[in-house]
Write a protein that holds these residues in place. Structure first.
Motif, PDB file in Angstrom:
ATOM      1  N   MET A 278       1.062  -0.833  -0.337  1.00 13.43           N
ATOM      2  CA  MET A 278      -0.062   0.089   0.241  1.00 13.43           C
ATOM      3  C   MET A 278       0.558   1.291   0.212  1.00 13.43           C
ATOM      4  SD  MET A 278      -2.095   1.980   2.830  1.00 13.43           S
ATOM      5  CE  MET A 278      -1.261   2.111   3.820  1.00 13.43           C
ATOM      6  N   HIS A 279       2.113   0.728   0.623  1.00 14.36           N
ATOM      7  CA  HIS A 279       3.247   2.710   1.024  1.00 14.36           C
ATOM      8  C   HIS A 279       3.748   2.763  -0.577  1.00 14.36           C
ATOM      9  CE1 HIS A 279       3.430   2.091   5.227  1.00 14.36           C
ATOM     10  NE2 HIS A 279       1.958   2.743   5.416  1.00 14.36           N
ATOM     11  N   ILE A 280       4.335   1.433  -1.151  1.00 16.33           N
ATOM     12  CA  ILE A 280       4.294   1.911  -2.842  1.00 16.33           C
ATOM     13  C   ILE A 280       3.239   2.445  -3.582  1.00 16.33           C
ATOM     14  CG2 ILE A 280       5.468   0.639  -4.333  1.00 16.33           C
ATOM     15  CD1 ILE A 280       6.933  -1.377  -2.468  1.00 16.33           C
ATOM     16  N   LEU A 281       1.759   1.697  -3.371  1.00 20.12           N
ATOM     17  CA  LEU A 281       1.069   1.966  -4.340  1.00 20.12           C
ATOM     18  C   LEU A 281       0.187   3.471  -4.088  1.00 20.12           C
ATOM     19  CD1 LEU A 281      -0.994  -0.925  -4.043  1.00 20.12           C
ATOM     20  CD2 LEU A 281       0.155  -0.484  -6.325  1.00 20.12           C
ATOM     21  N   GLY A 282       0.757   3.946  -2.852  1.00 13.42           N
ATOM     22  CA  GLY A 282       0.500   5.052  -1.871  1.00 13.42           C
ATOM     23  C   GLY A 282       1.226   6.448  -2.220  1.00 13.42           C
ATOM     24  N   CYS A 283       3.021   5.856  -3.275  1.00 15.67           N
ATOM     25  CA  CYS A 283       3.413   7.043  -3.270  1.00 15.67           C
ATOM     26  C   CYS A 283       4.037   7.772  -1.827  1.00 15.67           C
ATOM     27  CB  CYS A 283       3.323   7.758  -3.809  1.00 15.67           C
ATOM     28  SG  CYS A 283       2.718   7.356  -5.826  1.00 15.67           S
ATOM     29  N   LEU A 284       4.403   6.717  -0.595  1.00 18.11           N
ATOM     30  CA  LEU A 284       4.527   6.766   0.201  1.00 18.11           C
ATOM     31  C   LEU A 284       6.023   6.132   0.502  1.00 18.11           C
ATOM     32  CD1 LEU A 284       0.886   6.380   2.459  1.00 18.11           C
ATOM     33  CD2 LEU A 284       1.995   8.441   2.205  1.00 18.11           C
ATOM     34  N   ASP A 285       6.466   4.967  -0.314  1.00 21.32           N
ATOM     35  CA  ASP A 285       7.633   4.515  -0.180  1.00 21.32           C
ATOM     36  C   ASP A 285       8.084   4.180  -1.813  1.00 21.32           C
ATOM     37  OD1 ASP A 285       9.646   3.501   0.587  1.00 21.32           O
ATOM     38  OD2 ASP A 285       8.612   2.196   1.932  1.00 21.32           O
ATOM     39  N   VAL A 286       9.728   4.165  -1.697  1.00 21.16           N
ATOM     40  CA  VAL A 286       9.652   3.536  -2.672  1.00 21.16           C
ATOM     41  C   VAL A 286      10.363   2.269  -3.287  1.00 21.16           C
ATOM     42  CG1 VAL A 286      10.225   5.457  -4.108  1.00 21.16           C
ATOM     43  CG2 VAL A 286      11.585   4.735  -2.866  1.00 21.16           C
ATOM     44  N   PRO A 287      10.000   1.264  -4.125  1.00 21.40           N
ATOM     45  CA  PRO A 287      10.819   0.161  -4.419  1.00 21.40           C
ATOM     46  C   PRO A 287      12.543  -0.347  -4.012  1.00 21.40           C
ATOM     47  CG  PRO A 287       9.484   0.155  -5.564  1.00 21.40           C
ATOM     48  CD  PRO A 287       9.775   1.307  -5.944  1.00 21.40           C
ATOM     49  N   SER A 288      12.650  -1.211  -3.858  1.00 25.54           N
ATOM     50  CA  SER A 288      14.104  -1.419  -3.499  1.00 25.54           C
ATOM     51  C   SER A 288      14.848  -1.688  -4.913  1.00 25.54           C
ATOM     52  CB  SER A 288      14.135  -2.797  -2.293  1.00 25.54           C
ATOM     53  OG  SER A 288      13.778  -2.362  -1.292  1.00 25.54           O
ATOM     54  N   ARG A 289      13.954  -2.205  -5.963  1.00 27.17           N
ATOM     55  CA  ARG A 289      14.315  -3.137  -6.846  1.00 27.17           C
ATOM     56  C   ARG A 289      12.987  -3.620  -7.893  1.00 27.17           C
ATOM     57  NH1 ARG A 289      13.848  -7.723  -8.331  1.00 27.17           N
ATOM     58  NH2 ARG A 289      13.566  -9.187  -6.632  1.00 27.17           N
ATOM     59  N   GLY A 290      12.516  -3.235  -9.145  1.00 31.60           N
ATOM     60  CA  GLY A 290      11.383  -3.361 -10.208  1.00 31.60           C
ATOM     61  C   GLY A 290      10.772  -1.933  -9.906  1.00 31.60           C
ATOM     62  N   THR A 291       9.686  -1.261 -11.008  1.00 30.29           N
ATOM     63  CA  THR A 291       9.375  -0.606 -11.083  1.00 30.29           C
ATOM     64  C   THR A 291       7.904  -0.580 -11.517  1.00 30.29           C
ATOM     65  OG1 THR A 291      10.571  -0.930 -13.976  1.00 30.29           O
ATOM     66  CG2 THR A 291       8.565   0.373 -13.580  1.00 30.29           C
ATOM     67  N   TYR A 292       7.449   1.019 -10.968  1.00 29.86           N
ATOM     68  CA  TYR A 292       6.063   1.433 -10.735  1.00 29.86           C
ATOM     69  C   TYR A 292       5.607   2.612 -11.362  1.00 29.86           C
ATOM     70  CZ  TYR A 292       1.619   2.950  -7.615  1.00 29.86           C
ATOM     71  OH  TYR A 292       0.413   3.449  -7.951  1.00 29.86           O
ATOM     72  N   MET A 293       4.677   1.736 -12.210  1.00 30.83           N
ATOM     73  CA  MET A 293       4.074   2.694 -13.267  1.00 30.83           C
ATOM     74  C   MET A 293       3.017   3.597 -12.969  1.00 30.83           C
ATOM     75  SD  MET A 293       6.903   3.666 -15.471  1.00 30.83           S
ATOM     76  CE  MET A 293       5.516   4.258 -16.349  1.00 30.83           C
ATOM     77  N   LEU A 294       2.330   4.846 -13.038  1.00 28.58           N
ATOM     78  CA  LEU A 294       1.232   5.686 -12.419  1.00 28.58           C
ATOM     79  C   LEU A 294       0.952   5.836 -14.076  1.00 28.58           C
ATOM     80  CD1 LEU A 294      -1.087   5.551 -10.777  1.00 28.58           C
ATOM     81  CD2 LEU A 294      -0.575   7.191  -9.412  1.00 28.58           C
ATOM     82  N   GLY A 295      -0.132   5.269 -14.716  1.00 28.81           N
ATOM     83  CA  GLY A 295      -0.326   6.529 -15.476  1.00 28.81           C
ATOM     84  C   GLY A 295       1.178   6.084 -16.315  1.00 28.81           C
ATOM     85  N   ASN A 296       1.096   7.475 -17.356  1.00 26.91           N
ATOM     86  CA  ASN A 296       2.597   7.075 -17.502  1.00 26.91           C
ATOM     87  C   ASN A 296       3.801   7.423 -16.572  1.00 26.91           C
ATOM     88  OD1 ASN A 296       2.107   9.298 -17.674  1.00 26.91           O
ATOM     89  ND2 ASN A 296       1.892  10.441 -19.651  1.00 26.91           N
ATOM     90  N   LEU A 297       3.537   7.767 -15.614  1.00 31.05           N
ATOM     91  CA  LEU A 297       4.798   8.285 -14.463  1.00 31.05           C
ATOM     92  C   LEU A 297       5.496   7.404 -14.322  1.00 31.05           C
ATOM     93  CD1 LEU A 297       2.090  10.508 -12.967  1.00 31.05           C
ATOM     94  CD2 LEU A 297       4.077  11.397 -15.054  1.00 31.05           C
ATOM     95  N   LYS A 298       6.922   7.380 -14.153  1.00 33.23           N
ATOM     96  CA  LYS A 298       8.175   6.083 -14.371  1.00 33.23           C
ATOM     97  C   LYS A 298       7.928   6.888 -12.117  1.00 33.23           C
ATOM     98  CE  LYS A 298      11.911   2.913 -14.091  1.00 33.23           C
ATOM     99  NZ  LYS A 298      12.935   2.791 -15.817  1.00 33.23           N
ATOM    100  N   VAL A 299       6.848   6.235 -11.025  1.00 29.65           N
ATOM    101  CA  VAL A 299       7.180   6.634 -10.195  1.00 29.65           C
ATOM    102  C   VAL A 299       8.034   6.075  -8.839  1.00 29.65           C
ATOM    103  CG1 VAL A 299       6.126   6.524  -7.438  1.00 29.65           C
ATOM    104  CG2 VAL A 299       4.171   6.731 -10.219  1.00 29.65           C
ATOM    105  N   SER A 300       8.650   4.503  -9.681  1.00 30.79           N
ATOM    106  CA  SER A 300       9.479   4.113  -8.445  1.00 30.79           C
ATOM    107  C   SER A 300      11.511   4.836  -8.982  1.00 30.79           C
ATOM    108  CB  SER A 300       9.894   2.695  -8.688  1.00 30.79           C
ATOM    109  OG  SER A 300      10.162   2.816 -10.884  1.00 30.79           O
ATOM    110  N   ALA A 301      11.141   6.073  -9.681  1.00 24.16           N
ATOM    111  CA  ALA A 301      12.225   6.537 -10.189  1.00 24.16           C
ATOM    112  C   ALA A 301      12.225   7.764  -9.641  1.00 24.16           C
ATOM    113  CB  ALA A 301      12.904   6.396 -11.184  1.00 24.16           C
ATOM    114  N   MET A 302      10.873   8.088  -8.258  1.00 30.77           N
ATOM    115  CA  MET A 302      10.655  10.335  -8.535  1.00 30.77           C
ATOM    116  C   MET A 302      11.801  10.129  -6.618  1.00 30.77           C
ATOM    117  SD  MET A 302       7.147  10.749  -9.671  1.00 30.77           S
ATOM    118  CE  MET A 302       6.968  10.716 -11.007  1.00 30.77           C
ATOM    119  N   GLY A 303      11.767  11.007  -7.147  1.00 31.28           N
ATOM    120  CA  GLY A 303      12.466  11.654  -5.572  1.00 31.28           C
ATOM    121  C   GLY A 303      11.615  12.291  -4.451  1.00 31.28           C
ATOM    122  N   GLU A 304      11.717  12.093  -3.429  1.00 28.67           N
ATOM    123  CA  GLU A 304      10.544  12.830  -2.377  1.00 28.67           C
ATOM    124  C   GLU A 304       9.592  14.142  -3.176  1.00 28.67           C
ATOM    125  OE1 GLU A 304       7.886  12.880   0.551  1.00 28.67           O
ATOM    126  OE2 GLU A 304       9.440  10.871   0.063  1.00 28.67           O
TER     127      GLU A 304
END
Length: 229
Positions: A51-77
Motif C-alpha cells: 500500500m505504501h508503494i502504491l500510495g507513493c509513501l515509499d519506493v521499491p528497492s527494486r523493480g518498476t512502478y508505473m502510474l499512468g505514464n509516470l515512472k513513480v519508482s524513479a522519483m524523488g520525494e
C-alpha cells in the motif's frame, strides 16, 4: 484495457541489524481504470508495504512502478509528494481528519494545497459531501460526527480532487459491521461510476466486495482472481 498502474518485479527490503529483511518479493500487478480491486492478507504479509508503494509513501528497492505514464519508482520525494496530491485519493482506517476543521474544510483541504481559488474549493467540497450523503453535516467538526460519518467525510476528501486512484487502507477497520457495510456500499456506488479503487484489508469478507481479489502472503502475490457477483 486501459491500464492505470503496473508493478513489474517489485521488491522491497528493509535493513535491520545490518541484514536485509524482505517485505515484498517479485510483485507483478496490473490494475485497469475503473477496477475495484481488493488486496487481502494477514498481518506481516506485506500488504501495508505494498500500500505504501502504491500510495507513493515509499519506493521499491527494486523493480518498476508505473502510474499512468509516470515512472513513480524513479522519483524523488518532491515529485512523489506532487503525485500523491494529484493522482491519489486516500481513505484511512483512522479517518485522518483534522479535528479543528469542519467537514467542509477537511474535504476542501487537498484543493487548498493545489492553490485552487477558495470559492471553487468550497463548491467542489460541497458537491463531494453531497455525493456521500452528508449535505446536512458540512459544518460539523469530526467530534460531532459518528465513525461512519467521519469515514464518509474521508471518502469525500478522497474524491474531491478527481484523482484517478482511490486507495483505501482498512476503511471499515474502526467501524461496526452495519456501518462498515454502509461504507462498502458507498465504494460499490463509486465503482459503478467508474472510479478506480484499491482496498487493502485483512478481512476476506470485506475483500470479496471488490470485483477482484488479490491475495498476498509472505511478501508475494499468491492468488489473483475475479470475484463472482
Amino acid at each position: 484495457m486501459d491500464i492505470l498502474f503496473q508493478l513489474q518485479d517489485v521488491a522491497k527490503h528493509y535493513l535491520m541489524a545490518g541484514q536485509e529483511v524482505p517485505a515484498l518479493r517479485d510483485i507483478n500487478l496490473v490494475v485497469n481504470r475503473g477496477e475495484f480491486a481488493s488486496i487481502v492478507g494477514p498481518s506481516g504479509s506485506g500488504k501495508t508495504t505494498l500500500m505504501h508503494i502504491l500510495g507513493c509513501l515509499d519506493v521499491p528497492s527494486r523493480g518498476t512502478y508505473m502510474l499512468g505514464n509516470l515512472k513513480v519508482s524513479a522519483m524523488g520525494e518532491l515529485q512523489l509528494t506532487r503525485v500523491r496530491r494529484e493522482q491519489i485519493g486516500f481513505v484511512f482506517q483512522n479517518f485522518n481528519l483534522i479535528t479543528t476543521l469542519t467537514a467542509l474544510e477537511n474535504v476542501a483541504l487537498p484543493l487548498a494545497y493545489q492553490r485552487m481559488p477558495q470559492r471553487e474549493q468550497h463548491e467542489r467540497a460541497e458537491e463531494a459531501l453531497r455525493h456521500v450523503g452528508l449535505t446536512d453535516r458540512m459544518k460539523y467538526r469530526p467530534n460531532q460526527l459518528s465513525g461512519g460519518q467521519q469515514q464518509r467525510v474521508a471518502i469525500a476528501r478522497a474524491i474531491v480532487t478527481q484523482a484517478p486512484l482511490i486507495l483505501a487502507d482498512e476503511p471499515t477497520g474502526n467501524l461496526d459491521s452495519q456501518t462498515g457495510h454502509e461504507v462498502l456500499k458507498l465504494f460499490d456506488a463509486l465503482s459503478e461510476e467508474g472510479h478506480t479503487i484499491v482496498m487493502i484489508t485483512h478481512d476476506r469478507e470485506v475483500a470479496l466486495r471488490g470485483q477482484r481479489m488479490i491475495e498476498i502472503k509472505d511478501g508475494r502475490i499468491v492468488a489473483d482472481r475475479e470475484v463472482s457477483a
